[in-house]
Design a protein around this motif. Sequence first.
Motif, PDB file in Angstrom:
ATOM      1  N   GLN A  90      35.775  30.765  45.832  1.00  0.00           N
ATOM      2  CA  GLN A  90      36.025  32.204  45.729  1.00  0.00           C
ATOM      3  C   GLN A  90      36.537  32.778  47.037  1.00  0.00           C
ATOM      4  OE1 GLN A  90      33.580  35.420  43.536  1.00  0.00           O
ATOM      5  NE2 GLN A  90      32.737  35.418  45.595  1.00  0.00           N
ATOM      6  N   SER A  91      36.067  32.259  48.166  1.00  0.00           N
ATOM      7  CA  SER A  91      36.492  32.774  49.463  1.00  0.00           C
ATOM      8  C   SER A  91      37.994  32.596  49.680  1.00  0.00           C
ATOM      9  CB  SER A  91      35.720  32.083  50.591  1.00  0.00           C
ATOM     10  OG  SER A  91      35.930  30.670  50.539  1.00  0.00           O
ATOM     11  N   GLU A  97      34.735  37.966  47.726  1.00  0.00           N
ATOM     12  CA  GLU A  97      33.896  37.328  48.736  1.00  0.00           C
ATOM     13  C   GLU A  97      33.517  38.327  49.831  1.00  0.00           C
ATOM     14  OE1 GLU A  97      32.058  33.832  50.555  1.00  0.00           O
ATOM     15  OE2 GLU A  97      32.719  34.354  48.528  1.00  0.00           O
TER      16      GLU A  97
END
Length: 202
Positions: free
Chosen positions: A163-164, A171
């Motif tokens: 997700q980052s 994030e």
Amino acid sequence: MQLRRVIFVGFLAGLLALTTLLAGTPAPTDTITVGDFATLVAAKVAEYQGAPSPAVAADILKKHGVKLNSDLTSPLTEKDASEIFGQLGIVLQTAHPESFLNRERADSLVGIFGPSLTAAGEKFDATLNLKSSGGAASAPTVETTPFDCQSLPRPPAPCDGPQSVCNPCMECCKVELNLTGKTCGKLCQKKNLVVSPTEPTP
């Protein structure tokens, strides 16, 4: 991230969109009261289901650190709206502070800054919860704002990373702003993201 940049650049897009809302128009005849505007704002700040009454809205805003400087039955002015938003960390510029706002312009203000109002409420609640539980202050630094998270570039689809990498706004929202997934989902919707001039458009 610098707070100065947030104040002067962070809300630039919103301020440009508000040029026609808060500049040079005659006083509308269908004015909205301070109480009715408080209802719109409180519903976003507290994610209130339905529409609270003006008195309940004023109480909600008071609990979130917002003081209403005008009577609830008074017609809403640009100055009133600017002061309410300012106490929630949103800076508005007013060309004619004493000019009245009608419901359409008030709805537009709340619509444009809806995600930021909700984020401000979430952040305030999280801070209160930390204080009441005696926990350490792990809330985000004051330099990080919803706009900063919305400004993070996303890689082109498809993306199979974490997700980052694939959704940096989410994030940032969860980690840096310490907000819930529901709130971050609204804040990081594609229509709310800030696209720089160098990024390709779909």
